[in-house]
Structure formats: structure tokens, C-alpha cells
Write an enzyme that holds these catalytic residues in place. Structure first.
Site, mmCIF file in Angstrom:
data_model
loop_
_atom_site.group_PDB
_atom_site.id
_atom_site.type_symbol
_atom_site.label_atom_id
_atom_site.label_comp_id
_atom_site.label_asym_id
_atom_site.label_seq_id
_atom_site.Cartn_x
_atom_site.Cartn_y
_atom_site.Cartn_z
ATOM 1 N N ALA A 10 0.829 -1.213 0.000
ATOM 2 C CA ALA A 10 0.000 0.000 0.000
ATOM 3 C C ALA A 10 0.857 1.254 0.000
ATOM 4 C CB ALA A 10 -0.925 -0.011 1.217
ATOM 5 N N ARG A 16 -2.203 8.070 -11.505
ATOM 6 C CA ARG A 16 -3.279 8.043 -12.508
ATOM 7 C C ARG A 16 -4.641 8.365 -11.911
ATOM 8 N NH1 ARG A 16 -2.583 2.484 -15.634
ATOM 9 N NH2 ARG A 16 -1.387 1.897 -13.786
ATOM 10 N N THR A 79 7.787 -3.841 -6.646
ATOM 11 C CA THR A 79 7.063 -4.707 -5.712
ATOM 12 C C THR A 79 7.994 -5.614 -4.917
ATOM 13 O OG1 THR A 79 6.715 -6.241 -7.558
ATOM 14 C CG2 THR A 79 4.913 -4.706 -7.031
ATOM 15 N N GLU A 155 5.991 -9.329 -17.271
ATOM 16 C CA GLU A 155 5.251 -8.072 -17.201
ATOM 17 C C GLU A 155 4.922 -7.573 -18.613
ATOM 18 O OE1 GLU A 155 4.162 -6.816 -14.342
ATOM 19 O OE2 GLU A 155 5.094 -8.545 -13.380
ATOM 20 N N ARG A 333 -30.920 15.558 11.608
ATOM 21 C CA ARG A 333 -29.497 15.839 11.748
ATOM 22 C C ARG A 333 -28.932 15.091 12.953
ATOM 23 N NH1 ARG A 333 -29.303 22.143 11.820
ATOM 24 N NH2 ARG A 333 -27.129 21.707 12.369
ATOM 25 N N LYS A 351 -32.677 18.537 15.011
ATOM 26 C CA LYS A 351 -31.241 18.476 15.319
ATOM 27 C C LYS A 351 -31.051 18.405 16.824
ATOM 28 C CE LYS A 351 -28.751 21.638 16.419
ATOM 29 N NZ LYS A 351 -28.008 22.113 17.642
ATOM 30 N N ASN A 377 -48.595 17.682 20.208
ATOM 31 C CA ASN A 377 -48.854 18.136 18.845
ATOM 32 C C ASN A 377 -48.119 19.449 18.626
ATOM 33 O OD1 ASN A 377 -50.787 17.768 16.302
ATOM 34 N ND2 ASN A 377 -50.656 19.945 16.802
ATOM 35 N N TYR A 387 -30.522 29.413 19.130
ATOM 36 C CA TYR A 387 -29.198 30.026 18.983
ATOM 37 C C TYR A 387 -29.307 31.536 19.113
ATOM 38 C CZ TYR A 387 -24.603 30.927 16.820
ATOM 39 O OH TYR A 387 -23.325 31.327 16.557
ATOM 40 N N ARG A 440 -48.726 37.440 21.697
ATOM 41 C CA ARG A 440 -48.837 38.045 20.371
ATOM 42 C C ARG A 440 -49.556 39.376 20.495
ATOM 43 N NH1 ARG A 440 -52.899 33.193 18.731
ATOM 44 N NH2 ARG A 440 -54.843 34.055 19.542
#
Length: 467
Positions: A10, A16, A79, A155, A333, A351, A377, A387, A440
């Protein structure tokens, strides 16, 4: 029992791929290619696994952690040179050594096991894993004599015209007698077109010494597919995806359109669950029995218990408990915890919030940093305002409460059990159990105001024209 070792190559950057990400770390169905290789090798109960790293060594180690030992190939000299870097860790070991490349994600534990067994049965010092392909260009060719015995591996760049026509290719996977391997590696040269030390050249060393070199032909060429560019990456992903989908279908999962269903390798799905087309299931997602995942949903690193329905929604790092449902077009989230029987309707975002049993959050609502009890409900257009520009604040809503449409719940605030928030309210103070909060402005009607408004004149003219 003969000891088993493995060396994973590895170290290459993979130019490429044209990528900042090192080649073996490119993911196939949710897991780095080198991780796929290591995972399948691990299933063979290995005594020691060594990974040869070079380019991106730290990133490879970060991906594989302590599941393998590591050696560094500081200079890329082929290799054979790469394998030689593992000598200090393996030179005194007796047994069989498997060598595989970190860019071959489709190889399976079963194939590795068969290679080990074939190698032992032939009494060989080396066994090459081969395959047949009608398009062998780019692969090393297996050259056999008239008796079918392996003479050498050539090869592509060093092959003659006759050798290039051979369709049996080297997959890049080998099994060696461990000590014979390192003995032969010290004898190979780099007098070839690449100027590299080829691992395959040890076969000629063995042949000259009169030792047995065997070749085991795997059944499916596609399993040996190496990934050197983005085209090959896409092809390998497609094969892996088909393999994953078939496994789930055989285990009792219905995939309505497998060709457009994308499931990562570590996803778990219970029986009698139905997955519609365009669904993406990623990471370590777990889905229970009898669920329905509707078209074009995406679920990432989440848990869905039994009998959950998801309709065209996105769920990430969240939990949906049994008999709950969501969507269409909603978003869970991270740290969203949706209780049993909960209904999350359309255009809802949740979230870092816990929503209790049988609560309903119908539509066009944001619930963030909140704990909602059971049987609540929540009306349309409600926003849990969490926030203040600097800090996040938590809101708690008690059981059996009612939050009217268009309400703003500004945290931190607590709403007690059986409380009622009137529609259109902006709540900044706690609401006690069984109380109703109204926050309100009072409605004022301006008599005859419409007739003074400029648009009224245009509307009147239009009305007259229509008469």
C-alpha cells in the site's frame, strides 16, 4: 496448523487517480480499498499482517489503526523491494505468507482461503493467483510449459508478441513459503524496462533451484480487478454494489430497483424491509425489520428500528424508534432521537433533539436542542429558536402539550405537561403545567383601509372590465 502471514502492498501514490487522496484510501462502498483487502485477509485468522506504506503513510495508518503492523518503503523501487521491507518483521517466521495489493478491493476471504489450501496441497514454495481475461493488456502474463507448469511471469512491458497474446494473467496475489520468499528476494535484479525489482522475478529464482512454483486459477476475473484510475474505481464500485445488494436480497430484503440502490458494505438491514429506487444507505447504518425506505432517501450512520417508514428524506447520525415515520422532504441531523410512533411530516428539520412517543411534528417546523415529551402536537411553522448568535439553548416541552402553528419557542425555556401554546405566540418564559400561553400583539382592524390602498384602484378597474 501451518502459520499464516500476510503482506499488503500500500505504498504507491497512484498518480493516474489524479487525486490528493492516496490511491488505496479511495473508498468503494463506504470503505477504503485497502481496508477491504485487510478485512478479507483478517477473516482467515492470520498470525501476523504487515502493511507496506509509503506515500500517505500516516493517513493509511489512521485508516487501519492497530489491525496491522507497518513498514515503510521510503523509495518506490518496485514490488520486490516493497516486500523486502517486511523482512525484519517476518524473516524468522515459519509458515505461509500471502501477498496482496491494497488497490484490489474485490478479493474475498474465500479466495484467499482457497489459495492457502492449494499452496499447501501442491507443496509449492510459491503459488500465484491467476485468472483468465479476454483483455489481458496491462497485466503480467503466466507463461507455462507444454505440461502446464508455470515457467515464469512476464510483465506487459517486457512481454514478447507471443507472450502478450496469453490470456492467463497474474492477479498480483501470491502465497509463498515465508523463508524461501526472503531468500529469493535477495537474488533478483532490476534489469528490466522499468528499472524496478519485480516480485515476480522470484519465480525464476525458484525454477532455477528446482523448486515447485504453482498457479491457482480463480473462478471470477472481476474479483481480481485492480484500481489505478477513476474509471476502474467506478467499475469496482459497481461490482461491489451488486455483491452487496444480492446479499441483502438473499437475506429477505426487497430492493425495488437494485441498479439504482446504493448500500455501503457495513450497512445492516432486517428482513421484509422494502428499499425503493434511488436510496442511499451509508456508513454503519442499521435498519430493522418491516421498514419502508422510500425513493431517493439518504440515511447515514443511523439506526432505524422495526416498522419505520422514511419517505424521500435525509437522516444522518440519528435514531428512529419502532413504528415512527418521516417525510417527505424532512431532515434528521445528528443526535436526533425520534421515539416510538412519532410522526415527522414534510419539511421538518430535527437536530440534537429527543421527541417522545406518539408526538406529532407535522410540517414546516424546526426542532433543535430540545426535549419533547410524549403525545405532543407541534403545529405547522413552529420554530424552536435555540441560537442567540453565541450559544445554543435547550427547550423542554412536557407530555400531552399543544404547540400552536406559527409559534416561536425561544430557549432556554420549559413548557410543562398538558400546557397549551396559542398559535402565533413567541414564548420567552416558562409555561407551567395545564396553563395556556398567549404571546402576540392584539389585532387591530382599520375600517375602509383597502379603498385607500393604490392597488384597490387597479382592482376596481379590472372588476369593471370584467362586468
Amino acid at each position: 496448523m501451518m502459520a499464516k502471514y500476510a503482506i499488503i502492498l500500500a505504498a504507491g501514490q497512484g498518480t493516474r487517480m489524479k487525486s490528493k487522496l492516496y490511491k488505496v484510501l479511495h473508498p468503494v462502498c463506504g470503505k477504503a480499498m485497502v481496508d477491504h483487502v485487510l478485512t478479507q485477509i483478517e477473516k482467515n485468522e492470520m498470525d501476523k499482517i504487515v502493511t507496506v506504506v509509503g506515500h500517505g503513510a500516516d493517513k493509511v495508518k489512521e485508516a487501519l489503526l492497530n489491525r496491522t503492523e507497518y513498514v515503510l518503503q521510503a523509495e518506490q523501487l518496485g514490488t520486490g523491494h516493497a516486500v523486502l521491507q517486511a523482512e525484519e518483521l517476518l524473516k524468522d517466521c515459519q509458515g505461509m505468507t500471502l501477498i496482496a495489493c491494497g488497490d484490489t478491493p474485490l478479493l474475498t476471504a474465500k479466495t484467499f482461503a482457497e489459495l492457502f489450501e492449494y499452496h499447501k496441497s501442491k507443496g509449492a514454495v510459491a503459488t500465484v493467483l491467476t485468472a483468465h481475461t479476454p483483455e489481458p493488456f496491462g497485466y503480467g502474463r503466466i507463461v507455462r510449459n507444454e505440461l502446464g507448469i508455470v515457467e515464469k511471469i512476464v510483465e506487459q512491458k517486457d512481454a514478447t508478441k507471443e507472450e502478450a497474446a496469453i490470456t492467463e494473467i497474474n492477479t498480483g496475489v501470491y502465497c509463498f513459503d515465508n523463508q524461501e520468499l526472503f531468500h529469493a528476494l535477495h537474488q533478483i535484479k532490476n534489469d528490466n524496462a522499468q528499472g524496478e525489482y519485480y516480485l515476480t522475478d522470484v519465480m525464476e529464482v525458484f525454477k532455477k533451484e528446482g523448486k515447485i512454483v504453482a498457479a491457482y486459477q480463480m473462478k471470477k476475473f472481476e474479483e481480481s480487478m485492480g484500481v489505478n484510475d477513476r474509471v476502474a474505481l467506478a467499475n469496482a464500485t459497481k461490482v461491489m454494489q451488486q455483491r452487496i445488494n444480492e446479499k441483502h436480497m438473499k437475506n429477505g430484503v426487497t430492493l425495488v430497483d437494485p441498479d439504482s440502490t446504493y448500500i455501503d458494505v457495513d450497512v445492516k438491514i432486517g428482513s421484509d424491509t422494502v428499499i425503493e429506487g434511488g436510496v442511499v444507505l451509508k456508513g454503519h447504518t442499521v435498519i430493522g425489520n418491516d421498514c419502508v425506505i422510500g425513493a431517493h432517501s439518504q440515511i447515514v450512520d443511523s439506526v432505524l428500528e422495526d416498522d419505520v417508514t422514511v419517505t424521500a428524506s435525509v437522516i444522518e447520525k440519528a435514531v428512529m424508534h419502532a413504528h415512527s415515520n418521516i417525510g417527505p422532504y424532512s431532515h434528521l441531523r445528528p443526535q436526533a432521537d425520534i421515539g416510538q410512533g412519532v410522526h415527522i411530516g414534510n419539511f421538518v428539520e430535527v437536530k440534537k433533539a429527543q421527541i417522545g412517543q406518539n408526538t406529532k411534528v407535522g410540517h414546516l417546523t424546526y426542532v433543535g436542542d430540545a426535549t419533547l415529551g410524549k403525545e405532543i402536537n407541534v403545529g405547522c411553522g413552529t420554530v424552536f429558536v435555540n441560537y442567540d448568535g453565541i450559544n445554543k439553548h435547550h427547550t423542554t416541552v412536557g407530555d400531552y402539550s399543544f404547540v400552536g402553528s406559527g409559534s416561536n419557542i425561544i430557549g432556554p425555556v420549559n413548557i410543562g405537561d398538558h400546557a397549551y401554546v396559542a398559535a402565533g405566540s413567541t414564548i420567552t418564559d416558562d409555561v407551567q403545567a395545564h396553563d395556556m400561553a398567549i404571546a402576540r400583539g392584539r389585532q387591530v382592524n382599520k375600517k375602509g383601509y383597502y379603498d385607500k390602498y393604490p392597488v384597490a384602484q387597479a382592482a376596481k378597474a379590472l372588476e369593471e372590465d370584467n362586468q
